[in-house]
Design a protein around this motif. Structure first.
Motif, PDB file in Angstrom:
ATOM      1  N   SER A  58       0.808  -1.220   0.000  1.00  9.19           N
ATOM      2  CA  SER A  58       0.000   0.000   0.000  1.00  9.19           C
ATOM      3  C   SER A  58       0.842   1.270   0.000  1.00  9.19           C
ATOM      4  O   SER A  58       0.345   2.347   0.313  1.00  9.19           O
ATOM      5  CB  SER A  58      -0.936   0.008   1.219  1.00  9.19           C
ATOM      6  OG  SER A  58      -0.172  -0.045   2.413  1.00  9.19           O
TER       7      SER A  58
ATOM      8  N   ALA B 271      -8.714  -6.368   3.654  1.00  7.11           N
ATOM      9  CA  ALA B 271      -7.867  -6.644   2.491  1.00  7.11           C
ATOM     10  C   ALA B 271      -7.290  -8.054   2.548  1.00  7.11           C
ATOM     11  O   ALA B 271      -7.087  -8.697   1.520  1.00  7.11           O
ATOM     12  CB  ALA B 271      -6.737  -5.615   2.404  1.00  7.11           C
TER      13      ALA B 271
ATOM     14  N   LEU C  30      -5.078   0.380   2.360  1.00 11.99           N
ATOM     15  CA  LEU C  30      -6.092  -0.623   2.057  1.00 11.99           C
ATOM     16  C   LEU C  30      -7.042  -0.774   3.243  1.00 11.99           C
ATOM     17  O   LEU C  30      -6.628  -0.698   4.395  1.00 11.99           O
ATOM     18  CB  LEU C  30      -5.435  -1.966   1.738  1.00 11.99           C
ATOM     19  CG  LEU C  30      -4.456  -1.968   0.552  1.00 11.99           C
ATOM     20  CD1 LEU C  30      -3.954  -3.377   0.282  1.00 11.99           C
ATOM     21  CD2 LEU C  30      -5.103  -1.391  -0.701  1.00 11.99           C
TER      22      LEU C  30
END
Length: 238
Positions: free
Chosen positions: A135, A146, A142
């Motif tokens: 990320s 996730a 996220l």
């Protein structure tokens, strides 16, 4: 009371006799990419990232893939996937319970019982604090969840298990799609495809009331030139 950082420490005679040379420029730590921003991380709470790490145990008989979603230094989500060691699954159950809510530093110093999970935590920590996260360039990072999305619709780990011998050749046992039931061979006895059963789908069908045999047949699928094969074999029996 004065700040602890300002309190003098014991010095050797050699150092005590030295004159002080003033420190010059100090730009702080290099900025690292975190969730769409460049951050100069000076403490654990500066860290936000979603990423993965892989670890192995001392005898290297098993491995762990650990995924963490960290927000402001706190682990908000943990996905622990293990392979190769039966005892590791029990350690993973404990790790998935104990890791969320801990700071990254606490997690790094938590006894997660299994060498592989501890090693995964170490490797993941290094990626996170150096800005090498999934990320890194995702604005806002996220969302929590996730990890479940990484597992796909079947919510099962993606596992591949293949076995082969010089004398008898290869056997496909487990693919990402599921449990391999048959391998397809051509006229030269070379693999051209395989049949599989999605265990996640089958279990879901059964939970909804479908008869096991019907669920089994409905969860089957094929890959490659399965329909055009000359011969089919059970990889576990033939």
């Amino acid at each position: 009371m004065s700040n602890v950082s300002e309190m003098p420490y014991a010095q050797s005679n050699e150092v005590a006799k030295m004159c002080k040379v003033q420190k010059g420029c100090d730009h702080g730590p290099a900025p690292i990419p975190e969730e769409g921003k460049w951050i100069q991380a000076k403490q654990i709470s500066d860290i936000s990232a979603y990423t993965h790490g892989v670890g192995w145990c001392a005898p290297q008989q098993g491995a762990c893939k650990l995924s963490l979603n960290v927000k402001n230094g706190i682990i908000e989500e943990a996905l622990v996937e293990t392979i190769g060691c039966s005892g590791m699954t029990h350690s993973a159950a404990m790790a998935a319970e104990i890791l969320p809510g801990k700071t990254l530093l606490e997690a790094l110093n938590t006894d997660l019982v299994c060498d592989a999970i501890n090693t995964a935590m170490r490797e993941l920590f290094l990626q996170i604090v150096y800005g090498r996260s999934q990320s890194a360039f995702s604005e806002g990072g996220l969302v929590i969840g996730a990890g479940m999305e990484d597992l796909g619709k079947g919510e099962r780990s993606m596992v591949g298990t293949m076995y082969g011998t010089k004398e008898k050749g290869v056997r496909y046992l487990e693919m990402t799609e599921g449990y391999c039931t048959r391998m397809a061979l051509d006229a030269n006895n070379e693999v051209v495809g395989y049949e599989f059963v999605s265990l996640g789908k089958m279990t879901d069908f059964i939970k909804k009331g479908m008869e096991p045999n019907e669920a089994y047949e409905k969860s089957k699928g094929t890959y490659g030139q399965f329909a055009d094969a000359v011969k089919y074999i059970d990889p576990r029996k033939e």
